[in-house]
Write an enzyme that holds these catalytic residues in place. Structure first.
Site, PDB file in Angstrom:
ATOM      1  N   ASP A 134       0.853  -1.189   0.000  1.00  0.00           N
ATOM      2  CA  ASP A 134       0.000   0.000   0.000  1.00  0.00           C
ATOM      3  C   ASP A 134       0.890   1.241   0.000  1.00  0.00           C
ATOM      4  OD1 ASP A 134      -1.681  -2.166   0.696  1.00  0.00           O
ATOM      5  OD2 ASP A 134      -3.056  -0.855   1.765  1.00  0.00           O
ATOM      6  N   LYS A 197      -7.156   3.283  -3.339  1.00  0.00           N
ATOM      7  CA  LYS A 197      -7.506   3.354  -1.920  1.00  0.00           C
ATOM      8  C   LYS A 197      -7.689   4.815  -1.543  1.00  0.00           C
ATOM      9  CE  LYS A 197      -5.244   2.166   2.506  1.00  0.00           C
ATOM     10  NZ  LYS A 197      -4.069   1.464   3.091  1.00  0.00           N
ATOM     11  N   LYS A 233     -10.478   0.236  -2.185  1.00  0.00           N
ATOM     12  CA  LYS A 233     -10.272   0.086  -0.740  1.00  0.00           C
ATOM     13  C   LYS A 233     -10.557   1.400  -0.015  1.00  0.00           C
ATOM     14  CE  LYS A 233      -6.910  -1.147   2.857  1.00  0.00           C
ATOM     15  NZ  LYS A 233      -5.535  -1.629   3.173  1.00  0.00           N
TER      16      LYS A 233
END
Length: 294
Positions: A134, A197, A233
């Site tokens: 991430d 995300k 996400k």
């Protein structure tokens, strides 16, 4: 051709507001045990604290290892998400097939470091056992209009980590408007993001249903041109079951049931797993249950 020329932003504030209002109404009807179990299976169980220790990472993994025996019939979380220094401890302890090891990396949470450092940190996390990486876009460069560098950095990191899944954090709360969120989504996906995300959880606002709706519309537009399907996400600022149901409704209404699995949809939260578990057990037992497992 500039990639953004292929994906013109056409959403209106009214369209976004209507979509979010519908999702909120739908979410109120979704609080069933089955939907809560699905939400639990989407959670990236997260600890990202300055005080985190190797022992805490190992404890997270041990709890996940033992979860199915303690709560049969309730699914595992999707992954455990930690800082790079904890990846090896988590990966070496975890023994649940299908549960990933996610690592924030590349100068998280600010992304204010050199691309060479970013790629090296990501490579090291993968070599230590991370299945997911991430990263945060270079928000400062984005706000300065240097979209090309932002895309090139994502591309370089994706090339460096090989088959590991790359989740690209847009830090939507720092972006100026919905069109910026759309544009950042398109640039990230074109550069190789496997997921986009919302947030690091380190600044406000974090995830919002408005931002997630815009991101889902960008994912739909990207897929419609024959590109791969990209995951979503929401992360940060969510803790209770109602939050999970809201984001599930946004994703379902925009992208469809094909995204309602942890291959395409994750929820980034540190407190949500316990609340989902408590609510599942309360519904199934017919009485209020208070539990803190993770």
């Amino acid at each position: 051709m500039n990639i953004l020329d292929e994906y013109k932003y056409t959403l209106t504030d009214e369209q976004i507001a209507a979509a979010v209002a519908k999702a909120k109404a739908d979410a109120e009807k979704m609080q069933t045990a089955d939907n809560l179990k699905l939400a639990l299976s989407l959670v990236d169980l997260t600890t990202l604290n300055t005080t985190d220790t190797l022992a805490k990472g190992e404890k997270f993994a041990t709890n996940v290892n033992n979860f199915s025996a303690t709560y049969p019939g309730i699914p595992d979380v999707a992954a455990i998400c930690v800082y790079p220094s904890l990846v090896k401890a988590v990966a070496s302890t975890l023994n649940r097939p299908g549960v990933g090891v996610a690592s924030v990396a590349a100068g998280f949470p600010t992304s204010q470091t050199f691309i060479e450092v970013k790629t090296l940190e990501c490579q090291k996390a993968v070599s230590d056992g991370a299945t997911d990486i991430d990263i945060v876009i270079s928000v400062g460069k984005w706000l300065a209009g240097d979209f090309e560098t932002v895309g090139n950095e994502i591309r370089a990191i994706k090339n460096a980590i090989g088959n590991a899944h790359l989740k690209v954090i847009l830090e939507t709360g720092a972006l100026r408007n919905a069109q910026d969120i759309w544009n950042a989504s398109i640039v990230a996906m074109a550069a190789g993001a496997d997921f986009i995300k919302t947030s690091t959880g380190k600044m406000e606002p974090a995830a919002t249903p408005e931002a997630v709706y815009v991101m889902c519309e960008a994912i739909k537009a990207f897929a419609a041109k024959g590109n791969r399907n990209v995951g979503i996400k929401p992360a940060g600022g969510m803790s209770v079951s109602a939050d999970a149901m809201l984001y599930m409704a946004v994703v379902k209404n925009t992208l469809g049931n094909a995204w309602l699995n942890n291959k395409m949809f994750r929820l980034g939260a540190s407190r949500m797993a316990n609340n989902l578990l408590k609510d599942i057990l309360s519904i199934e037992s017919g009485k209020l249950v208070d539990v803190k497992y993770f």
